[in-house]
Design an enzyme around this catalytic site. Structure first.
Site, PDB file in Angstrom:
ATOM      1  N   HIS A 478       0.813  -1.214   0.000  1.00  0.00           N
ATOM      2  CA  HIS A 478       0.000   0.000   0.000  1.00  0.00           C
ATOM      3  C   HIS A 478       0.845   1.262   0.000  1.00  0.00           C
ATOM      4  CE1 HIS A 478      -4.027  -1.996   1.206  1.00  0.00           C
ATOM      5  NE2 HIS A 478      -3.863  -1.895  -0.096  1.00  0.00           N
ATOM      6  N   GLU A 715     -19.577  -0.046 -22.649  1.00  0.00           N
ATOM      7  CA  GLU A 715     -18.567  -0.835 -21.943  1.00  0.00           C
ATOM      8  C   GLU A 715     -18.843  -2.328 -22.046  1.00  0.00           C
ATOM      9  OE1 GLU A 715     -18.418   0.519 -17.855  1.00  0.00           O
ATOM     10  OE2 GLU A 715     -20.575   0.734 -17.752  1.00  0.00           O
ATOM     11  N   ASP A 739     -14.120  -1.715 -18.548  1.00  0.00           N
ATOM     12  CA  ASP A 739     -15.009  -2.869 -18.668  1.00  0.00           C
ATOM     13  C   ASP A 739     -15.053  -3.398 -20.094  1.00  0.00           C
ATOM     14  OD1 ASP A 739     -16.030  -3.622 -16.146  1.00  0.00           O
ATOM     15  OD2 ASP A 739     -17.056  -1.698 -16.044  1.00  0.00           O
ATOM     16  N   CYS A 786     -14.072   7.501 -21.263  1.00  0.00           N
ATOM     17  CA  CYS A 786     -13.847   7.842 -19.859  1.00  0.00           C
ATOM     18  C   CYS A 786     -13.142   6.718 -19.112  1.00  0.00           C
ATOM     19  CB  CYS A 786     -15.154   8.203 -19.165  1.00  0.00           C
ATOM     20  SG  CYS A 786     -16.282   6.800 -19.028  1.00  0.00           S
TER      21      CYS A 786
HETATM   22  C1  PEP Z   1     -14.951   1.717 -17.413  1.00  0.00           C
HETATM   23  O1  PEP Z   1     -15.439   0.582 -17.293  1.00  0.00           O
HETATM   24  O2  PEP Z   1     -14.073   2.012 -18.245  1.00  0.00           O
HETATM   25  C2  PEP Z   1     -15.413   2.805 -16.539  1.00  0.00           C
HETATM   26  C3  PEP Z   1     -15.036   4.051 -16.742  1.00  0.00           C
HETATM   27  O3  PEP Z   1     -16.201   2.451 -15.491  1.00  0.00           O
HETATM   28  P1  PEP Z   1     -15.620   1.852 -14.120  1.00  0.00           P
HETATM   29  O4  PEP Z   1     -14.134   1.836 -14.216  1.00  0.00           O
HETATM   30  O5  PEP Z   1     -16.144   2.733 -13.036  1.00  0.00           O
HETATM   31  O6  PEP Z   1     -16.235   0.482 -14.137  1.00  0.00           O
HETATM   32 MG    MG Z   2     -17.218   0.342 -16.072  1.00  0.00          MG
END
Ligand code: PEP
Ligand code: MG
Length: 858
Positions: A478, A715, A739, A786
């Site tokens: 950590h 995703e 994802d 994102c």
């Molecule tokens: C993703 O899956 O790329 C995303 C931005 O969502 P999270 O990482 O919160 O699942």
């Molecule tokens: Mg996601």
């Protein structure tokens, strides 16, 4: 190097036309720090490299980006065209000679495409070096002036050690074969992206300065002295080759560990913006208890947080807390322990509220451990048997720590730190010293310790902390994660020699190459300091420029937004030039509590974040909760495979009351129009229609007339493939590459063994992104990314080329992303995107992408 004969040296003529520049100007610590040798750099105006003197070509790699020539007197001259040009794989270079050829001064050696290299390489600066260890030194050189091919560039001569004694030239350290009768032998698969080229060769030679004995590296029947940069380069070792490392003497094991660590881990390779692969680095033990950390030594360690630091050694004073074994009665000791645990819990909860995402996760792990029933039960049993609260808690913790260590899994062993941290925090609370001030640090402190616990790390004054050097520790501990999140360079597993570094010793911590340089000399320290200053100045300039909207070089608007999860991150986003928030992960409001946040509480949070962003857009993702993140007030059926179960919008539609409340909280944020809604884990249009109906119902119920944009996360492969029909229902797209990669590659995104292969630049993922952008275009929808890929500068040209209009990144990545995008043209981007789609692996795409992106080392 000292020179005995200040006259009668060998004149080197300029091999290139250009501007001569001191080596310190090179944006690479290996060259700037003279690890490869002394000399100067040329900023070329011409495109042909000529021989600087008569001699024999002794090394010319397939990539033709560099050439080494040996003079008749034995001096070895390396000419390296540009920085990080090995990654071009020969593109833009044409050689006119081969290895083994004699050449005359002025003869053409290599012609190169100046324009292409200027666009693709990190720098055009071309080091002309007298190789370290060849026995020659630079007498004088022509720095800082315009120079033409054939002008006098420098004068070199044999250095003292060589002139007086037997020259290493006679034995030819760089000449194969060189195989030692070994005390230790190890076969190592080379993971260095571009094999053993100049930079890793120098790093190996440098790492071996800390140990004695002979070391050789052999591949395919050829062998070289591992202390010779030229010898190593000449082996032509490539990524994936299996080499044999042999070493003699008492340090043989350490030497092999050091070499294996450099060869086996893909570190030291600039260009890629990916973080060091946690936990994958080998653990060198290059120094033993008996060795001194002497001046000039370079101790190899494992990179825990990348970067460079110059500073002074500061030993962390860690006092073992004394405890009395016998207690003063069961009721008394139980209540003391309960009180101490409650104090620590309160402190951790306060820390969690103020923490960034990374710190919050670690604090949450500590809170969970603190509440662990096994720990409290074993402590209570000891109290009942007559022990003190302190002794019982310590014994309970140490028992669990032992059990974890006994599992033999390094990742589990690293969790021992967390247990010991809790032991310490509770004991400090029991002794009434919990609030004691942390050790004061001088400026530019490089903290040296055996190990460091997370609470000790966060107590250090970050403004004075330049770096961390630990004798033990692991890259996935950590503390390592915290250091990386805070941008503090850290090396771990440096071995016992680090304990012998005296307080105040000047240190150069090179957590790019994995080396801690002990008292490396004022010149080297100054050069690195200047490099860091230039890096800091560049970053400051980028941060300032980041406040402007972002356009490509040919005027195409690309929005650069931030992902946020707290007020602190919203403020950091604005400071770093975010033009809005592309993803607010609202889970932070829902986890770790017994009841759901009320509509009013949610509204207050969203309103506060909207205000922190000023007039910038705020994209609020509805709750993305699933079976792997249980919330007590939303009991879920047991799922065998939670990642494929009730997740994201599916959960929201399964229990719509939470979603209704959340939608109302969002719709109430003023000014209307600042917020937009983002739906996670969409797989088909029906889901969007259902949520939109709820949005409309809530809007009508609240009497809000203004519409609100509803976008979807792409995703899942399903939503990417159905992008065209989804575009008819959604106002915008935001691609969640985390994802999308997990579901496309069928690899768990949290799986430690698969982490290195879980690369969103995989061509299959890129094809889905391309498909998404095509689908969006049919309805003129905006496409954002994102997921984590948006924060990776290497990926930016490809994403833009595939049709992405907005990148939503972690706040700290924004200034550099904007600086990069401003240098790109759409033609560059579409070109590299097209090529990327045609590759057959993520590695091939990444290699291609790295070539396109100018990166900075510091
Ligand atoms: C993703 O899956 O790329 C995303 C931005 O969502 P999270 O990482 O919160 O699942
Ligand atoms: Mg996601």
């Amino acid at each position: 190097m000292r020179v005995t004969e200040p006259h009668g040296g060998l004149i080197l003529l300029s091999p290139l036309s250009g501007w001569s520049t001191p080596l310190e100007e090179i944006p690479d610590p290996v060259f700037a720090g003279r690890m490869l040798g002394d000399g100067l750099a040329l900023d070329p105006t011409g495109d042909t490299l000529h021989a600087p003197c008569d001699g024999e070509i002794i090394a010319l790699p397939e990539s033709k980006h560099a050439v080494t020539l040996r003079t008749d007197g034995g001096a070895e001259i390396l000419m390296h065209i540009g920085i990080d040009t090995v990654g071009l794989g020969g593109a833009g270079f044409a050689a006119h000679v081969q290895s083994g050829r004699r050449v005359a001064a002025g003869e053409r050696l290599i012609t190169f495409d100046l324009d292409l290299i200027a666009r693709r390489a990190r720098s055009l600066l071309t080091p002309i070096l007298v190789m370290e260890g060849c026995g020659f030194a630079v007498l004088r050189s022509s720095d800082n002036r315009e120079i033409a091919v054939g002008d006098v560039l420098m004068e070199i001569a044999a250095s003292a050690a060589e002139a007086g004694g037997q020259s290493r030239r006679e034995t030819g350290p760089g000449d194969a074969p060189h195989e030692v009768a070994a005390d230790e032998v190890r076969r190592v698969r080379v993971a260095l992206e571009h094999g053993i080229h100049a930079r890793p060769a120098a790093q190996i030679v440098n790492a071996l300065k800390a140990v004695s004995g002979e070391v050789s590296i052999a591949v395919q029947g050829r062998s070289a002295n591992a202390r010779s940069t030229v010898g190593l380069m000449k082996l032509g070792v490539r990524k994936g080759d299996e080499v044999e490392v042999r070493a003699t003497g008492s340090d043989a094991r350490s030497a092999i560990e050091a070499v294996a660590a450099l060869l086996g881990a893909a570190h030291g390779e600039g260009g890629s913006a990916r973080p060091a692969q946690r936990g994958s680095a080998a653990r060198p033990q290059a120094t033993t208890e008996s060795q001194e950390a002497r001046a000039g030594a370079a101790l190899p360690g494992v990179i825990a947080s990348r970067g460079l630091a110059v500073g002074q050694a500061v030993r962390l004073a860690v006092h073992e807390i004394e405890v009395t074994a016998t207690g003063a009665g069961v009721a008394h000791e139980t209540s003391r322990l309960d009180q101490a645990r409650a104090d620590v819990r309160a402190r951790l909860e306060a820390a969690r509220a103020a923490a960034s995402n990374t710190t919050r996760e670690i604090v949450e792990a500590h809170l969970e451990l603190l509440a662990d029933p096994e720990l409290s039960e074993s402590a209570l049993a000891l109290i009942v048997a007559g022990a003190s609260a302190e002794h019982s808690w310590r014994q309970a913790i140490r028992g669990s720590a032992e059990a974890l260590r006994a599992l033999g899994d390094p990742r589990m062993a690293e969790r021992v730190d967390d247990l010991l941290d809790l032991e310490r925090q509770v004991l400090l609370s029991l002794s009434g010293n919990a609030g004691a001030a942390a050790q004061e640090l001088p400026a530019d402190a490089i903290v040296i310790a055996e190990e460091l616990l997370p609470s000790q790390f966060v107590a250090l004054d970050a403004g004075r902390l330049a770096g961390i050097a630990l004798a033990a520790g692991g890259a996935t501990s950590h503390v390592s994660i915290l250091a990386a999140a805070m941008g503090i360079p850290a090396l771990v597993a440096l071995g016992p020699a680090v304990r012998r570094i005296a307080e105040g010793t000047p240190l150069l911590l090179d957590a790019e190459a994995g080396l801690l340089h002990v008292d490396p000399g004022a010149e080297r320290l100054d050069a690195t300091r200047r490099l860091l200053e230039r890096g800091a100045a560049r970053r400051a300039a980028q941060r300032e420029a980041a406040q402007q909207d972002c356009y490509t070089a040919d005027g195409v608007r690309i929005e650069v937004f931030a992902n946020i999860g707290s007020l602190a991150e919203a403020q950091a986003a604005v400071r770093n030039g975010a033009e809005g928030c592309g993803l607010l992960r609202t889970e932070f409001l829902f986890l770790e509590r017994e009841t759901a946040p009320s509509e009013a509480e949610q509204h207050a949070e969203y309103q506060q974040l909207a205000a922190a962003l000023g007039d910038r857009p705020l994209t609020i993702r509805t709750l993305d909760i699933g079976g792997d993140k249980p919330i007590p007030y939303l009991p879920m059926p047991a799922e065998e495979n939670p990642a494929l179960g009730l997740r994201g919008v599916r959960t929201s539609l399964w229990r719509p009351e939470l979603l209704r409340q959340q939608l109302r909280a969002i719709l109430g944020v003023r000014p209307y129009g600042q917020c937009r809604i983002l739906l996670p884990m969409i797989t088909e249009v029906a889901e969007i229609r259902s949520v939109r109906a709820m949005v409309e119902e809530a809007r009508a119920g609240m009497g809000r007339h203004e519409p609100i944009e509803v976008g979807v996360m792409i995703e899942t492969p399903a939503s990417a493939l159905l992008a065209e029909s989804i575009a008819a229902e959604a106002d915008f797209f935001s691609i969640g590459t985390n994802d999308l990669t997990q579901y496309t590659l069928a690899m768990d995104r949290g799986h430690p063994e698969l982490a290195a292969r879980l690369d969103a630049l995989h061509p299959a993922v890129l094809r889905l992104i391309a498909r998404t952008a095509e689908g969006a275009q049919t309805r003129g929808r905006m496409v954002a990314v994102c997921g984590g890929l948006a924060s990776d500068p290497v990926a930016a040209p490809i994403l833009i080329g595939l049709g992405v209009h907005e990148l939503s990144a972690v706040p700290s990545a924004i200034p550099r992303l904007k600086a990069l995008i401003r240098r790109l043209t759409m033609a560059d981007c579409t070109g590299v995107a097209r090529q990327a789609l045609g590759q057959s692996s993520a590695g091939a795409v990444r290699a291609l992408a790295v070539q396109r992106v100018e990166s900075e080392t510091v």
